[in-house]
Design a protein around this motif. Structure first.
Motif, PDB file in Angstrom:
ATOM      1  N   ARG A 238     -24.950 -65.694   6.322  1.00 21.27           N
ATOM      2  CA  ARG A 238     -23.997 -65.782   5.225  1.00 21.27           C
ATOM      3  C   ARG A 238     -24.085 -64.509   4.401  1.00 21.27           C
ATOM      4  NH1 ARG A 238     -21.923 -69.861   7.793  1.00 21.27           N
ATOM      5  NH2 ARG A 238     -22.316 -71.919   6.979  1.00 21.27           N
ATOM      6  N   GLY A 239     -23.050 -64.258   3.599  1.00 23.73           N
ATOM      7  CA  GLY A 239     -23.099 -63.126   2.691  1.00 23.73           C
ATOM      8  C   GLY A 239     -21.777 -62.406   2.626  1.00 23.73           C
ATOM      9  N   THR A 240     -21.840 -61.082   2.538  1.00 19.98           N
ATOM     10  CA  THR A 240     -20.642 -60.275   2.314  1.00 19.98           C
ATOM     11  C   THR A 240     -20.683 -59.040   3.194  1.00 19.98           C
ATOM     12  OG1 THR A 240     -20.630 -60.961  -0.008  1.00 19.98           O
ATOM     13  CG2 THR A 240     -19.311 -59.024   0.548  1.00 19.98           C
ATOM     14  N   ILE A 241     -19.540 -58.716   3.778  1.00 17.56           N
ATOM     15  CA  ILE A 241     -19.342 -57.412   4.403  1.00 17.56           C
ATOM     16  C   ILE A 241     -18.243 -56.750   3.582  1.00 17.56           C
ATOM     17  CG2 ILE A 241     -18.766 -56.117   6.480  1.00 17.56           C
ATOM     18  CD1 ILE A 241     -19.548 -58.651   8.108  1.00 17.56           C
ATOM     19  N   VAL A 242     -18.596 -55.739   2.798  1.00 22.61           N
ATOM     20  CA  VAL A 242     -17.612 -55.082   1.933  1.00 22.61           C
ATOM     21  C   VAL A 242     -16.612 -54.312   2.785  1.00 22.61           C
ATOM     22  CG1 VAL A 242     -19.045 -54.960  -0.148  1.00 22.61           C
ATOM     23  CG2 VAL A 242     -19.160 -53.111   1.558  1.00 22.61           C
ATOM     24  N   ILE A 243     -15.438 -54.069   2.217  1.00 29.69           N
ATOM     25  CA  ILE A 243     -14.355 -53.429   2.966  1.00 29.69           C
ATOM     26  C   ILE A 243     -14.776 -52.077   3.533  1.00 29.69           C
ATOM     27  CG2 ILE A 243     -13.234 -52.358   0.958  1.00 29.69           C
ATOM     28  CD1 ILE A 243     -10.505 -53.199   2.372  1.00 29.69           C
ATOM     29  N   GLU A 244     -15.636 -51.367   2.815  1.00 27.15           N
ATOM     30  CA  GLU A 244     -16.081 -50.054   3.294  1.00 27.15           C
ATOM     31  C   GLU A 244     -16.866 -50.158   4.604  1.00 27.15           C
ATOM     32  OE1 GLU A 244     -15.408 -49.821  -1.116  1.00 27.15           O
ATOM     33  OE2 GLU A 244     -16.498 -51.215   0.167  1.00 27.15           O
ATOM     34  N   ASP A 245     -17.432 -51.330   4.887  1.00 27.14           N
ATOM     35  CA  ASP A 245     -18.236 -51.527   6.099  1.00 27.14           C
ATOM     36  C   ASP A 245     -17.494 -52.281   7.207  1.00 27.14           C
ATOM     37  OD1 ASP A 245     -20.301 -50.232   4.792  1.00 27.14           O
ATOM     38  OD2 ASP A 245     -21.286 -52.090   4.151  1.00 27.14           O
ATOM     39  N   LEU A 246     -16.267 -52.736   6.921  1.00 23.18           N
ATOM     40  CA  LEU A 246     -15.498 -53.449   7.942  1.00 23.18           C
ATOM     41  C   LEU A 246     -14.945 -52.482   8.977  1.00 23.18           C
ATOM     42  CD1 LEU A 246     -13.403 -55.991   5.834  1.00 23.18           C
ATOM     43  CD2 LEU A 246     -15.379 -56.494   7.289  1.00 23.18           C
ATOM     44  N   GLU A 247     -14.822 -52.959  10.205  1.00 23.40           N
ATOM     45  CA  GLU A 247     -14.211 -52.180  11.275  1.00 23.40           C
ATOM     46  C   GLU A 247     -13.283 -53.092  12.073  1.00 23.40           C
ATOM     47  OE1 GLU A 247     -17.264 -50.441  13.724  1.00 23.40           O
ATOM     48  OE2 GLU A 247     -18.385 -49.739  11.982  1.00 23.40           O
ATOM     49  N   VAL A 248     -12.159 -52.530  12.555  1.00 23.78           N
ATOM     50  CA  VAL A 248     -11.254 -53.283  13.417  1.00 23.78           C
ATOM     51  C   VAL A 248     -12.038 -53.737  14.646  1.00 23.78           C
ATOM     52  CG1 VAL A 248      -9.197 -53.127  14.886  1.00 23.78           C
ATOM     53  CG2 VAL A 248      -9.174 -52.126  12.583  1.00 23.78           C
ATOM     54  N   GLY A 249     -11.852 -55.012  15.003  1.00 20.19           N
ATOM     55  CA  GLY A 249     -12.557 -55.574  16.151  1.00 20.19           C
ATOM     56  C   GLY A 249     -13.793 -56.379  15.793  1.00 20.19           C
TER      57      GLY A 249
ATOM     58  N   GLY B 146      -3.712 -68.245  14.513  1.00 24.23           N
ATOM     59  CA  GLY B 146      -2.953 -67.751  13.381  1.00 24.23           C
ATOM     60  C   GLY B 146      -3.483 -66.423  12.908  1.00 24.23           C
ATOM     61  N   GLU B 147      -3.049 -66.083  11.704  1.00 23.76           N
ATOM     62  CA  GLU B 147      -3.436 -64.809  11.113  1.00 23.76           C
ATOM     63  C   GLU B 147      -3.676 -65.029   9.624  1.00 23.76           C
ATOM     64  OE1 GLU B 147      -1.452 -60.858  12.271  1.00 23.76           O
ATOM     65  OE2 GLU B 147      -0.565 -61.348  10.313  1.00 23.76           O
ATOM     66  N   ALA B 148      -4.730 -64.406   9.111  1.00 23.06           N
ATOM     67  CA  ALA B 148      -5.031 -64.478   7.684  1.00 23.06           C
ATOM     68  C   ALA B 148      -4.928 -63.091   7.074  1.00 23.06           C
ATOM     69  CB  ALA B 148      -6.432 -65.030   7.459  1.00 23.06           C
ATOM     70  N   VAL B 149      -4.501 -63.045   5.819  1.00 19.77           N
ATOM     71  CA  VAL B 149      -4.543 -61.822   5.033  1.00 19.77           C
ATOM     72  C   VAL B 149      -5.416 -62.111   3.824  1.00 19.77           C
ATOM     73  CG1 VAL B 149      -3.221 -60.105   3.740  1.00 19.77           C
ATOM     74  CG2 VAL B 149      -2.257 -61.115   5.826  1.00 19.77           C
ATOM     75  N   VAL B 150      -6.397 -61.238   3.621  1.00 20.93           N
ATOM     76  CA  VAL B 150      -7.349 -61.448   2.528  1.00 20.93           C
ATOM     77  C   VAL B 150      -7.527 -60.175   1.717  1.00 20.93           C
ATOM     78  CG1 VAL B 150      -8.598 -63.218   3.851  1.00 20.93           C
ATOM     79  CG2 VAL B 150      -9.432 -60.846   3.874  1.00 20.93           C
ATOM     80  N   LEU B 151      -7.972 -60.367   0.493  1.00 20.70           N
ATOM     81  CA  LEU B 151      -8.409 -59.264  -0.366  1.00 20.70           C
ATOM     82  C   LEU B 151      -9.923 -59.197  -0.203  1.00 20.70           C
ATOM     83  CD1 LEU B 151      -7.296 -57.269  -2.516  1.00 20.70           C
ATOM     84  CD2 LEU B 151      -7.901 -58.976  -4.233  1.00 20.70           C
ATOM     85  N   ALA B 152     -10.399 -58.098   0.358  1.00 22.12           N
ATOM     86  CA  ALA B 152     -11.824 -57.987   0.674  1.00 22.12           C
ATOM     87  C   ALA B 152     -12.614 -57.456  -0.513  1.00 22.12           C
ATOM     88  CB  ALA B 152     -12.017 -57.068   1.874  1.00 22.12           C
ATOM     89  N   PRO B 153     -13.862 -57.897  -0.638  1.00 24.99           N
ATOM     90  CA  PRO B 153     -14.733 -57.329  -1.669  1.00 24.99           C
ATOM     91  C   PRO B 153     -15.007 -55.859  -1.357  1.00 24.99           C
ATOM     92  CG  PRO B 153     -15.965 -58.815  -0.255  1.00 24.99           C
ATOM     93  CD  PRO B 153     -14.541 -58.896   0.182  1.00 24.99           C
ATOM     94  N   SER B 154     -15.264 -55.091  -2.410  1.00 24.03           N
ATOM     95  CA  SER B 154     -15.503 -53.653  -2.264  1.00 24.03           C
ATOM     96  C   SER B 154     -16.777 -53.262  -2.982  1.00 24.03           C
ATOM     97  CB  SER B 154     -14.317 -52.878  -2.849  1.00 24.03           C
ATOM     98  OG  SER B 154     -14.641 -51.520  -3.008  1.00 24.03           O
ATOM     99  N   ARG B 155     -17.507 -52.348  -2.396  1.00 23.82           N
ATOM    100  CA  ARG B 155     -18.706 -51.807  -3.031  1.00 23.82           C
ATOM    101  C   ARG B 155     -18.336 -51.146  -4.355  1.00 23.82           C
ATOM    102  NH1 ARG B 155     -20.261 -49.022   1.194  1.00 23.82           N
ATOM    103  NH2 ARG B 155     -21.557 -50.637   2.095  1.00 23.82           N
ATOM    104  N   LYS B 156     -17.139 -50.545  -4.433  1.00 23.04           N
ATOM    105  CA  LYS B 156     -16.733 -49.759  -5.604  1.00 23.04           C
ATOM    106  C   LYS B 156     -16.354 -50.630  -6.799  1.00 23.04           C
ATOM    107  CE  LYS B 156     -14.758 -46.190  -2.652  1.00 23.04           C
ATOM    108  NZ  LYS B 156     -13.519 -45.936  -1.932  1.00 23.04           N
ATOM    109  N   PHE B 157     -15.779 -51.817  -6.529  1.00 19.42           N
ATOM    110  CA  PHE B 157     -15.168 -52.574  -7.616  1.00 19.42           C
ATOM    111  C   PHE B 157     -15.902 -53.847  -7.994  1.00 19.42           C
ATOM    112  CE2 PHE B 157     -11.674 -50.320  -5.436  1.00 19.42           C
ATOM    113  CZ  PHE B 157     -11.323 -49.458  -6.453  1.00 19.42           C
ATOM    114  N   ASP B 158     -16.762 -54.371  -7.080  1.00 17.92           N
ATOM    115  CA  ASP B 158     -17.356 -55.688  -7.333  1.00 17.92           C
ATOM    116  C   ASP B 158     -18.832 -55.580  -7.718  1.00 17.92           C
ATOM    117  OD1 ASP B 158     -14.930 -56.842  -6.816  1.00 17.92           O
ATOM    118  OD2 ASP B 158     -15.353 -57.125  -4.684  1.00 17.92           O
TER     119      ASP B 158
END
Length: 148
Positions: A8-19, A136-148
């Motif tokens: 469990r936890g968080t993968i911030v948008i800066e660390d996300l990769e397609v796939g 289906g498909e989801a659209v989300v607002l991801a957490p960010s290292r810069k803003f959260d």
């Protein structure tokens, strides 16, 4: 019963990769279906009454589609991107029924990342064995290292 759940936890948008993909597996029980009926107030007898359900196209009781969809929400909220994610939208296509006792695998895969808007598009699907029961498909607002 939950199986094979990743940390469990968080993968911030800066660390996300397609796939990138995360999943959980859960056996859907009679108790789950009864609890979902209670919480949602959806007491359709196809979910709760075996005698009634035998005479439907399903030829037996099935889980609520939204109970299955809720497993997608669990992967998004707990694993990918995880804590701090805001759900913006979700499409769902129900492909096959989920029955009491079925092991459901809910999978979420990163399809696209919009860093400027902090939006992530996720492919979502649930399987019972090799059968896709929901997609289906989801659209989300991801957490960010810069803003959260």
């Amino acid at each position: 019963m939950m199986l094979d759940n990743l940390p469990r936890g968080t993968i911030v948008i800066e660390d996300l990769e397609v796939g990138m993909m995360r999943y959980l597996q859960k056996v859907v029980t009679d108790e789950d279906i009864e609890m979902f009926a209670k919480v949602s107030t959806d007491r359709n007898p196809v979910h709760l009454d075996e005698t009634y359900a035998q005479d439907t196209i399903f030829e037996g009781r099935i889980a609520h589609g939204m109970l299955t969809a809720g497993l997608i929400s669990a992967v998004i909220g707990e694993q990918l991107p995880g804590h701090g994610t805001v759900y913006l939208g979700q499409t769902l296509k129900f492909m096959a029924p989920v029955r009491p006792g079925d092991m459901v695998r809910a999978e979420v895969t990163v399809e696209a990342i919009d860093h400027a808007k902090r939006r992530v598009t996720l492919a979502t699907r649930c399987l019972v064995g090799d059968t896709v029961v929901l997609k289906g498909e989801a659209v989300v607002l991801a957490p960010s290292r810069k803003f959260d």
